[in-house]
Design a protein around this motif. Structure first.
Motif, mmCIF file in Angstrom:
data_model
loop_
_atom_site.group_PDB
_atom_site.id
_atom_site.type_symbol
_atom_site.label_atom_id
_atom_site.label_comp_id
_atom_site.label_asym_id
_atom_site.label_seq_id
_atom_site.Cartn_x
_atom_site.Cartn_y
_atom_site.Cartn_z
ATOM 1 N N PHE A 195 -13.996 27.321 54.024
ATOM 2 C CA PHE A 195 -15.419 27.269 54.375
ATOM 3 C C PHE A 195 -16.218 28.303 53.602
ATOM 4 O O PHE A 195 -17.371 28.058 53.225
ATOM 5 N N ARG A 196 -15.641 29.466 53.354
ATOM 6 C CA ARG A 196 -16.369 30.486 52.585
ATOM 7 C C ARG A 196 -16.672 29.988 51.173
ATOM 8 O O ARG A 196 -17.701 30.340 50.588
ATOM 9 N N LYS A 197 -15.779 29.174 50.618
ATOM 10 C CA LYS A 197 -16.036 28.590 49.305
ATOM 11 C C LYS A 197 -17.110 27.510 49.398
ATOM 12 O O LYS A 197 -18.021 27.440 48.565
ATOM 13 N N LEU A 198 -16.998 26.659 50.410
ATOM 14 C CA LEU A 198 -17.967 25.575 50.601
ATOM 15 C C LEU A 198 -19.376 26.108 50.825
ATOM 16 O O LEU A 198 -20.358 25.550 50.329
ATOM 17 N N SER A 199 -19.470 27.206 51.574
ATOM 18 C CA SER A 199 -20.778 27.663 52.060
ATOM 19 C C SER A 199 -21.481 28.652 51.146
ATOM 20 O O SER A 199 -22.459 29.288 51.558
ATOM 21 N N LYS A 200 -21.016 28.801 49.928
ATOM 22 C CA LYS A 200 -21.714 29.694 48.996
ATOM 23 C C LYS A 200 -23.147 29.218 48.788
ATOM 24 O O LYS A 200 -23.400 28.030 48.651
ATOM 25 N N MET A 201 -24.071 30.162 48.777
ATOM 26 C CA MET A 201 -25.479 29.824 48.638
ATOM 27 C C MET A 201 -25.751 29.150 47.297
ATOM 28 O O MET A 201 -25.258 29.582 46.262
ATOM 29 N N ASP A 202 -26.519 28.080 47.344
ATOM 30 C CA ASP A 202 -26.888 27.329 46.143
ATOM 31 C C ASP A 202 -28.349 27.633 45.808
ATOM 32 O O ASP A 202 -29.247 27.263 46.568
ATOM 33 N N PRO A 203 -28.610 28.309 44.699
ATOM 34 C CA PRO A 203 -30.008 28.643 44.352
ATOM 35 C C PRO A 203 -30.881 27.411 44.146
ATOM 36 O O PRO A 203 -32.109 27.508 44.173
ATOM 37 N N GLU A 204 -30.256 26.243 43.943
ATOM 38 C CA GLU A 204 -31.008 25.005 43.766
ATOM 39 C C GLU A 204 -31.208 24.260 45.089
ATOM 40 O O GLU A 204 -31.759 23.156 45.100
ATOM 41 N N GLY A 205 -30.752 24.842 46.204
ATOM 42 C CA GLY A 205 -30.796 24.158 47.487
ATOM 43 C C GLY A 205 -32.188 23.683 47.892
ATOM 44 O O GLY A 205 -32.375 22.541 48.328
ATOM 45 N N GLY A 206 -33.175 24.566 47.752
ATOM 46 C CA GLY A 206 -34.534 24.196 48.115
ATOM 47 C C GLY A 206 -35.064 23.056 47.273
ATOM 48 O O GLY A 206 -35.708 22.131 47.787
ATOM 49 N N LYS A 207 -34.792 23.097 45.987
ATOM 50 C CA LYS A 207 -35.250 22.026 45.086
ATOM 51 C C LYS A 207 -34.556 20.704 45.421
ATOM 52 O O LYS A 207 -35.185 19.640 45.408
ATOM 53 N N LEU A 208 -33.246 20.773 45.727
ATOM 54 C CA LEU A 208 -32.515 19.553 46.088
ATOM 55 C C LEU A 208 -33.113 18.910 47.330
ATOM 56 O O LEU A 208 -33.253 17.684 47.408
ATOM 57 N N LEU A 209 -33.462 19.733 48.326
ATOM 58 C CA LEU A 209 -34.090 19.197 49.543
ATOM 59 C C LEU A 209 -35.451 18.588 49.217
ATOM 60 O O LEU A 209 -35.753 17.467 49.645
ATOM 61 N N ASP A 210 -36.270 19.300 48.464
ATOM 62 C CA ASP A 210 -37.606 18.796 48.138
ATOM 63 C C ASP A 210 -37.525 17.489 47.352
ATOM 64 O O ASP A 210 -38.300 16.553 47.598
ATOM 65 N N ASP A 211 -36.582 17.423 46.414
ATOM 66 C CA ASP A 211 -36.419 16.194 45.637
ATOM 67 C C ASP A 211 -35.975 15.038 46.527
ATOM 68 O O ASP A 211 -36.429 13.902 46.358
ATOM 69 N N ALA A 212 -35.067 15.323 47.481
ATOM 70 C CA ALA A 212 -34.584 14.274 48.381
ATOM 71 C C ALA A 212 -35.710 13.762 49.270
ATOM 72 O O ALA A 212 -35.841 12.555 49.513
#
Length: 298
Positions: free
Chosen positions: A261-278
């Motif tokens: 889970f620690r590997k899976l949950s690493k913060m993604d700096p593109e996370g906000g953009k991915l949400l906005d694009d979706a």
């Protein structure tokens, strides 16, 4: 049980745009990562739905040392009926109170310096109007229980949580795995706990080697296992092992292997953009489609 961690609470959301605005602009959280899935989760992370869905993790800091919110969105589902199971999340943030006032988001002072505020969908949050006493502003998650004694036996004796406070007169108890982690508050109510359609899920991690032992314990104690130990894949990210349990009132509990889970949950700096694009691409999100800013020409 010091190696166990409180991770997140799962909310089903019907309007990603308004929900993202609440968590980002009102509470002041960051988008930590965003993931899209083409079909329902094997462990029903998105509820009893088979179609396309998304998961957005939001919090005040990295998932390694902060309790966060998981926002699950099922495409085409715009509303979920609330039950009486989830009673609120309490956080300390004078900035969130200030943000809410500035954005004219309704606030209701329930006791001196503590304000009730509702996220889109009706989920309750309680804002303490001062700076957090620790690095993570989220202090506790409150869940309703029908029999406090029975619930304490489950959460403390079976799941190994420490009881920090107990008030039998007020039918309330505070539990946790460590002093510096978000706590779980159990609040006794009269009558049965109703999860309705919006039922959430609270998640914890433990060393991966403990998952099988936990499953065996629940079998021996004749406790409910909603999803036996299973591996869950996330596109392009780590595969994690989870087991989904249910407490005496049917509250869903996810235990996940900590190492993966620690590997899976690493913060993604593109996370906000991915949400906005979706959100921009989701034509069923009518509010977003009506209010998104037009792209500049030329």
């Amino acid at each position: 049980m010091a190696t166990r961690r409180a991770l997140h609470f799962v909310f089903k959301v019907g309007n990603r745009f308004q929900t993202a605005r609440f968590f980002r602009d009102v509470l002041g959280m960051k988008i930590l990562r965003h993931e899209e899935f083409e079909e329902g989760c094997k462990a029903a992370c998105n509820g009893p739905y088979d179609g396309k869905w998304s998961k957005t993790m939001v919090g005040f800091g990295p998932e390694d040392d902060h309790f966060v919110a998981e926002l699950t969105y099922n495409y085409g589902v715009g509303h979920y009926k609330l039950g009486n199971d989830f009673m609120g999340i309490t956080l300390a943030s004078s900035q969130a109170v200030s943000n809410a006032r500035k954005l004219e988001w309704p606030l209701n002072e329930v006791t001196e310096g503590v304000f009730e505020i509702k996220a889109p969908g009706g989920y309750k949050f309680y804002l303490q109007n001062h700076n957090p006493p620790q690095s993570d502003p989220i202090l506790k998650v409150t869940l309703a229980v029908s029999d406090l004694k029975k619930s304490l036996n489950y959460w403390s004796n079976l799941l190994g949580m420490k009881i920090y406070e107990k008030n039998e007169e007020k039918q309330r108890a505070l539990l946790g795995y460590a002093d510096n982690q978000c706590k779980l508050e159990l609040q006794g109510i009269k009558g049965r706990v109703d999860h309705a359609a919006a039922f959430g899920r609270i998640a914890f991690s433990c060393p991966e080697k403990e998952l099988l032992d936990l499953e065996d314990l629940m079998k021996r104690e004749n406790q409910k296992i909603l999803t036996p130990l299973v591996s869950l894949d996330t596109p392009g990210k780590a595969t994690v092992q989870v087991i989904i349990l249910a407490d005496p009132d049917g509250h869903e509990i996810c235990f996940v292997g900590d190492e993966a889970f620690r590997k899976l949950s690493k913060m993604d700096p593109e996370g906000g953009k991915l949400l906005d694009d979706a959100m921009a691409a989701d034509k069923s999100d009518e509010w977003f489609a009506r209010h998104k800013k037009p792209k500049a020409s030329g």
